[in-house]
Design an enzyme around this catalytic site. Sequence first.
Site, mmCIF file in Angstrom:
data_model
loop_
_atom_site.group_PDB
_atom_site.id
_atom_site.type_symbol
_atom_site.label_atom_id
_atom_site.label_comp_id
_atom_site.label_asym_id
_atom_site.label_seq_id
_atom_site.Cartn_x
_atom_site.Cartn_y
_atom_site.Cartn_z
ATOM 1 N N THR A 86 0.869 -1.173 0.000
ATOM 2 C CA THR A 86 0.000 0.000 0.000
ATOM 3 C C THR A 86 0.904 1.221 0.000
ATOM 4 O O THR A 86 1.592 1.502 0.981
ATOM 5 C CB THR A 86 -0.917 0.017 1.234
ATOM 6 O OG1 THR A 86 -1.787 -1.121 1.171
ATOM 7 C CG2 THR A 86 -1.756 1.281 1.266
ATOM 8 N N LYS A 91 0.087 5.381 8.454
ATOM 9 C CA LYS A 91 0.833 5.554 7.203
ATOM 10 C C LYS A 91 -0.124 5.619 6.022
ATOM 11 O O LYS A 91 -0.024 6.487 5.153
ATOM 12 C CB LYS A 91 1.830 4.404 7.038
ATOM 13 C CG LYS A 91 2.710 4.467 5.792
ATOM 14 C CD LYS A 91 2.154 3.705 4.606
ATOM 15 C CE LYS A 91 2.173 2.215 4.832
ATOM 16 N NZ LYS A 91 1.740 1.451 3.607
ATOM 17 N N LYS A 139 -7.323 1.571 -3.176
ATOM 18 C CA LYS A 139 -6.975 1.182 -1.796
ATOM 19 C C LYS A 139 -7.158 2.354 -0.846
ATOM 20 O O LYS A 139 -7.545 2.175 0.313
ATOM 21 C CB LYS A 139 -5.533 0.669 -1.749
ATOM 22 C CG LYS A 139 -5.067 0.220 -0.350
ATOM 23 C CD LYS A 139 -5.919 -0.920 0.209
ATOM 24 C CE LYS A 139 -5.509 -1.300 1.624
ATOM 25 N NZ LYS A 139 -4.220 -2.007 1.703
#
Length: 293
Positions: free
Chosen positions: A100, A243, A175
């Site tokens: 990701t 993150k 995502k």
Amino acid sequence: MRTISTVAFIGLGVMGYPMAGHLARQGLTTRVYNRTASKAETWVNEHGGSAHPTPQEAAKGADLVLICVGNDDDVREVTTGSEGVLHSMESGSVLVDHTTASADLALELDAACRQQEVGFIDAPVSGGQQGAENGALTIMCGGDKAHFEHVYPVLDLYARAVSLMGTASSGQLTKMVNQICIAGLVQGLAEGLHFAEQAGLDQQQVIDVIAKGAAGSWQMENRHKTMIADEYAHGFAVNWMRKDLDICLTQARRLDATLPVTALVDQFYADVQRIGGGRWDTSSLLKRLRNAD
């Protein structure tokens, strides 16, 4: 494009370790690299294949290279770094990044791969460690349709859904949508359980009832028991979620998209980090509410 018989898997964390295992069990010659070499050796002892000292060595001769590491900088290190996979990947092979990461990085890697006549797919995953172990991940892909169709049978070995969302970076953008939605869902579930507890209700009984209605979700089904028990030493870590949310919020500013709930939940996760919960599962938002009492 090359027939896929030899694959390299870079990054054997809680996700990559079982994902690579599925490939080996299906008879693909699997070459692995992990920053902590002992973990790669453990994987080889369990699954066969071969461990290599650098990403470059692992990718040598591979028809498909798959990456699952931590963040943008980690991806750059194992792809275009001094010992990265692109120094040994051959024309006609394909690079798939399951990390990701940012949309910018996906576009950067797509350009680098094109220069070497290597295919590229950005392919972040959802489903967590359990999904990786059970071969039931959801994979969101960006890239050329021909490259996607070529690697689809391999990705399908550890997925329940593999979808091409558009050109390079579309997987990462999708995502981001996933993480935005999860942030709100987990906070809502945490607040609901907290309210039930404060009201003197049986939390499990409440979930048994509302999970069958419009409030039901994956988070409710898979996380309510450990939340009620105040157990968070599992799942997707708060540090990693922060993150991911930083990536989402940075991209949102570029798109002039307003994400007030996501920004607020990101700060709630910062509170969890401050009480020592950086490695706790994202459902630990309930812990924050309980600590506030």
